[in-house]
Scaffold this active site. Structure first.
Site, PDB file in Angstrom:
ATOM      1  CG  ASP A 100       3.297  66.832   7.128  1.00 40.15           C
ATOM      2  OD1 ASP A 100       4.313  66.118   7.174  1.00 40.15           O
ATOM      3  OD2 ASP A 100       3.341  68.072   7.298  1.00 40.15           O
ATOM      4  CG  HIS A 115       2.599  65.854  18.178  1.00 37.39           C
ATOM      5  ND1 HIS A 115       2.619  67.204  17.952  1.00 37.39           N
ATOM      6  CD2 HIS A 115       3.043  65.690  19.440  1.00 37.39           C
ATOM      7  CE1 HIS A 115       3.051  67.834  19.038  1.00 37.39           C
ATOM      8  NE2 HIS A 115       3.330  66.935  19.952  1.00 37.39           N
TER       9      HIS A 115
HETATM   10  N1  APR Z   1       8.706  78.451   7.330  1.00 39.69           N
HETATM   11  C1  APR Z   1       8.973  78.306   8.649  1.00 39.69           C
HETATM   12  N2  APR Z   1       8.093  78.573   9.619  1.00 39.69           N
HETATM   13  C2  APR Z   1       6.871  78.990   9.255  1.00 39.69           C
HETATM   14  C3  APR Z   1       6.508  79.159   7.900  1.00 39.69           C
HETATM   15  C4  APR Z   1       7.477  78.874   6.907  1.00 39.69           C
HETATM   16  N3  APR Z   1       7.224  78.998   5.608  1.00 39.69           N
HETATM   17  N4  APR Z   1       5.214  79.592   7.870  1.00 39.69           N
HETATM   18  C5  APR Z   1       4.791  79.678   9.142  1.00 39.69           C
HETATM   19  N5  APR Z   1       5.787  79.323   9.987  1.00 39.69           N
HETATM   20  C6  APR Z   1       5.776  79.267  11.448  1.00 39.69           C
HETATM   21  C7  APR Z   1       4.836  80.205  12.143  1.00 39.69           C
HETATM   22  O1  APR Z   1       5.441  81.496  12.323  1.00 39.69           O
HETATM   23  C8  APR Z   1       4.604  79.504  13.467  1.00 39.69           C
HETATM   24  O2  APR Z   1       5.588  79.878  14.419  1.00 39.69           O
HETATM   25  O3  APR Z   1       5.341  77.980  11.807  1.00 39.69           O
HETATM   26  C9  APR Z   1       4.801  78.028  13.118  1.00 39.69           C
HETATM   27  C10 APR Z   1       3.543  77.197  13.129  1.00 39.69           C
HETATM   28  O4  APR Z   1       3.047  77.126  14.431  1.00 39.69           O
HETATM   29  P1  APR Z   1       1.846  76.169  14.842  1.00 39.69           P
HETATM   30  O5  APR Z   1       0.741  76.306  13.867  1.00 39.69           O
HETATM   31  O6  APR Z   1       1.556  76.436  16.267  1.00 39.69           O
HETATM   32  O7  APR Z   1       2.450  74.692  14.628  1.00 39.69           O
HETATM   33  P2  APR Z   1       3.288  73.786  15.619  1.00 39.69           P
HETATM   34  O8  APR Z   1       4.253  74.584  16.411  1.00 39.69           O
HETATM   35  O9  APR Z   1       3.813  72.667  14.802  1.00 39.69           O
HETATM   36  O10 APR Z   1       2.148  73.237  16.565  1.00 39.69           O
HETATM   37  C11 APR Z   1       2.479  72.306  17.530  1.00 39.69           C
HETATM   38  O11 APR Z   1       0.207  71.903  18.132  1.00 39.69           O
HETATM   39  O12 APR Z   1      -1.989  71.671  17.357  1.00 39.69           O
HETATM   40  C12 APR Z   1      -0.871  71.034  17.828  1.00 39.69           C
HETATM   41  O13 APR Z   1      -0.276  68.791  17.603  1.00 39.69           O
HETATM   42  C13 APR Z   1      -0.361  69.985  16.874  1.00 39.69           C
HETATM   43  O14 APR Z   1       1.891  69.376  16.297  1.00 39.69           O
HETATM   44  C14 APR Z   1       1.019  70.481  16.519  1.00 39.69           C
HETATM   45  C15 APR Z   1       1.404  71.284  17.732  1.00 39.69           C
END
Ligand code: APR
Ligand code: ZN
Length: 241
Positions: A100, A115
């Site tokens: 982003d 990524h």
């Molecule tokens: N502050 C901190 N953490 C948070 C918050 C917040 N306000 N809100 C949600 N979370 C946490 C959730 O509990 C979860 O563990 O953020 C995490 C988001 O997880 P994912 O959606 O799986 O995101 P991410 O880990 O970045 O995904 C990894 O997967 O789809 C692919 O390439 C994409 O970069 C991405 C990768």
């Protein structure tokens, strides 16, 4: 909190690994959990080379929508703390899974976007890179403005390999980092988790910030449960402006 603050003032080399959770409070949905769907699709169904081959229009529509969301979003207090960290610690690096661009907009310069970036596209046949800006695309799927071939988002999709040079530079930093923050990632993607694990096995103190426990929590030294936009400003209070 006081013990941790002390630790922050005592260490000089710090890495921050972020995931979608750090941008959640900026209004960008995470991938897993509520809001992780676009139409009826999950990220795993669209963020693949196979999906793009099958239906480039659909994949571009998804990215165009998401780029619009990212363009409107603003860095939140968690990004601001990560920005302050960059000038506070003599050695510092952000490794983000997020595409982003919010760390850069918050002011950070020492970043690896492992990524990719949603504001950039690249040609599928020549080496052209295309900067997309904030406006919706005029033509979907996007074509290369140099050779006319199909262009694709500059994103590392599921099943694709990471940029080897970027990985090497991340690992070389992580080998000697004294602290690592792991913020807002579910720990479902192995490369970033392995990076954090590597830093921890090399002796880094690991601080995780997340409202929920994850696979990283197992090897983390301190788990700060909560939203990044609330926890990080509390942690940073009194350290620097
Ligand atoms: N502050 C901190 N953490 C948070 C918050 C917040 N306000 N809100 C949600 N979370 C946490 C959730 O509990 C979860 O563990 O953020 C995490 C988001 O997880 P994912 O959606 O799986 O995101 P991410 O880990 O970045 O995904 C990894 O997967 O789809 C692919 O390439 C994409 O970069 C991405 C990768
Ligand atoms: Zn081209």
């Amino acid at each position: 909190m006081e013990e941790l603050k002390k630790l922050l003032t005592q260490n000089k080399k710090v890495a921050v690994l972020t995931g979608a959770g750090i941008s959640h409070e900026s209004g960008i949905p995470t991938f897993r959990g509520a809001g992780g769907y676009w139409k009826q699709y999950k990220a795993e169904e669209l963020a693949t080379p196979e999906a793009f081959q099958r239906d480039p229009k659909l994949v571009w529509e998804w990215y165009d929508y998401r780029r619009g969301v990212c363009a409107k979003a603003k860095p939140n207090p968690a990004h601001e703390v990560v920005f302050k960290m960059e000038s506070y610690f003599p050695e510092f690096l952000v490794i983000t899974q997020n595409v982003d661009g919010l760390h850069r907009r918050a002011g950070n310069k020492k970043i690896f976007e492992i990524h990719g970036n949603i504001f950039t596209a690249r040609c599928t046949s020549c080496s052209n890179r295309i900067s997309l800006g904030d406006e919706p695309l005029k033509e979907i799927p996007l074509k290369c403005n140099v050779c006319g071939s199909l262009a694709r988002p500059h994103i590392v999709w599921f099943g694709e390999s990471y940029d080897g040079d970027i990985l090497d530079q991340c690992y070389s930093f992580l080998a000697t980092t004294e602290l690592i923050f792991v913020i807002g990632t579910s720990g479902q993607v192995s490369v970033p988790v392995n990076m954090a694990k590597y830093a921890a096995t090399k002796g880094a103190y690991c601080i995780e910030v997340n409202p929920e426990e994850t696979s990283v929590t197992d090897f983390t030294d301190t788990f700060l449960q909560g939203k990044a936009g609330e926890v990080l400003p509390q942690l940073w209070e009194g350290i620097s402006n």
